[in-house]
Design a protein around this motif. Structure first.
Motif, mmCIF file in Angstrom:
data_model
loop_
_atom_site.group_PDB
_atom_site.id
_atom_site.type_symbol
_atom_site.label_atom_id
_atom_site.label_comp_id
_atom_site.label_asym_id
_atom_site.label_seq_id
_atom_site.Cartn_x
_atom_site.Cartn_y
_atom_site.Cartn_z
ATOM 1 N N ASN A 1 1.039 -0.943 -0.129
ATOM 2 C CA ASN A 1 0.069 -0.074 0.190
ATOM 3 C C ASN A 1 1.072 1.250 -0.050
ATOM 4 O O ASN A 1 1.384 1.251 1.068
ATOM 5 C CB ASN A 1 -0.733 -0.010 0.848
ATOM 6 C CG ASN A 1 -2.150 1.124 1.012
ATOM 7 O OD1 ASN A 1 -2.002 2.253 1.011
ATOM 8 N ND2 ASN A 1 -3.543 1.104 1.739
ATOM 9 N N GLN A 2 1.430 1.705 -0.947
ATOM 10 C CA GLN A 2 2.026 2.880 -1.279
ATOM 11 C C GLN A 2 1.609 3.766 -0.505
ATOM 12 O O GLN A 2 2.293 4.673 0.461
ATOM 13 C CB GLN A 2 1.999 3.529 -2.780
ATOM 14 C CG GLN A 2 3.263 4.556 -3.052
ATOM 15 C CD GLN A 2 4.737 4.067 -3.282
ATOM 16 O OE1 GLN A 2 4.657 2.627 -3.741
ATOM 17 N NE2 GLN A 2 5.829 4.641 -2.532
ATOM 18 N N GLY A 3 0.230 4.591 -0.238
ATOM 19 C CA GLY A 3 0.199 5.857 0.213
ATOM 20 C C GLY A 3 0.637 5.183 1.884
ATOM 21 O O GLY A 3 1.085 6.359 2.646
ATOM 22 N N THR B 1 2.864 7.321 4.539
ATOM 23 C CA THR B 1 2.796 7.746 5.763
ATOM 24 C C THR B 1 3.412 7.282 6.753
ATOM 25 O O THR B 1 3.600 8.041 7.444
ATOM 26 C CB THR B 1 0.910 7.700 5.985
ATOM 27 O OG1 THR B 1 0.293 7.965 4.986
ATOM 28 C CG2 THR B 1 0.485 7.453 7.445
#
Length: 298
Positions: free
Chosen positions: A49-51, A55
């Motif tokens: 999950n790149q996002g 984060t």
């Protein structure tokens, strides 16, 4: 080789020392190699999950900055507090010996015998078959007015606060007058932040005796901020529970509603606390045994 303790070694090594530079860099090298090996498996299982990764990286950088900046401590106050805690522990030790014949606050066999002689029935046993006199049992006895249990708990608490908190803060701030904690955004088993060296997240909240040691920078103030029902709001978003969503949207405290359903509208502060323990304990995977222990079986 450095002629100092492990806790002081990084304060004494020159920042340009070749071995030190190699040591500090290898964490990054090993992480890169591990990530390369795991990339395929991570993508295959759909964990990427790149996002979220970005984060997490931002959180980590902020934690590094916070730890590097640190915060000042009042060393004089810490030494005074240490002396007070030592005096409290000594007073409790002397009283336990003179009044009950107990040679150590941690002598569980002597404590169990003294309590039994008072007529206390210790029904729980340890793994070795001896009477159990742990914190939960002592707390119940102290709440019921048992002076010996209160004395032992007070002395043990003074010792713990002195060694685990005051001494830890003094050691971490030695010579510089401020602490630089290690803040890990995923350090706790529940995936939450952790702070160590010193353990800032574990400081007692029942009194400000330890927390008063931390002071603001000149011209600044310390502000205490907390999210309002963060876990409950996340639970509502993830579960889509209609009642929980409605309560939060209407500004109703869901905990109070649950406490009223469980105990009636005239529930006590202790019963409200039990409601919170059960709710949050369930959120974080607490089993029946753990919850029963935290609520004294209620």
């Amino acid at each position: 080789e450095q002629g100092c303790s492990v806790g002081d070694v990084f304060r004494t090594i020159p920042i340009d020392d070749p071995t030190y530079i190699l040591y500090t860099g290898m964490d990054t090298v090993c992480t890169f190699r591990a990530a390369h090996c795991l990339d395929e498996a991570i993508l295959e299982k759909g964990w990427h999950n790149q996002g979220l990764i970005l984060t997490d990286h931002e959180d980590l950088i902020n934690c590094i900055y916070m730890g590097a900046r640190g915060m000042p401590v009042d060393a004089d106050y810490l030494h005074e507090t240490k002396a007070e805690l030592e005096a409290t522990e000594d007073r409790c030790k002397v009283a336990a010996h003179d009044e009950y014949g107990i040679t150590s606050l941690f002598a569980t066999a002597q404590l169990a015998e003294a309590l039994t002689n008072q007529g206390v029935k210790l029904t729980e046993l340890t793994a070795t078959g001896k009477p159990k006199v742990d914190k939960a049992i002592l707390s119940d006895l102290a709440d019921s007015g048992n002076e010996l249990a209160s004395l032992v708990m007070e002395g043990k608490r003074a010792r713990k606060w002195r060694t685990a908190y005051v001494d830890a803060i003094l050691s971490s701030s030695k010579g510089i007058g401020r602490v630089h904690p290690m803040i890990n955004p995923l350090g706790a088993r529940t995936g939450r932040y952790s702070a160590s060296n010193p353990p800032l997240q574990q400081l007692p909240s029942s009194t400000d005796q330890i927390r008063k040691a931390f002071v603001a920078e000149p011209g600044e103030v310390i502000v205490s901020v907390d999210y309002s029902g963060q876990e409950l709001r996340l639970a509502a978003a993830l579960s889509m529970d209609a009642q929980l969503k409605a309560d939060l949207a209407a500004g109703i405290n869901p905990m109070k509603r649950v406490a009223a359903e469980q105990y009636g509208t005239d529930y006590t502060p202790q019963q409200y606390l039990y409601t919170k323990i059960r709710t949050y304990g369930g959120f974080y995977g607490g089993g029946l045994k753990t919850l029963a222990k935290q609520t004294n079986g209620n």
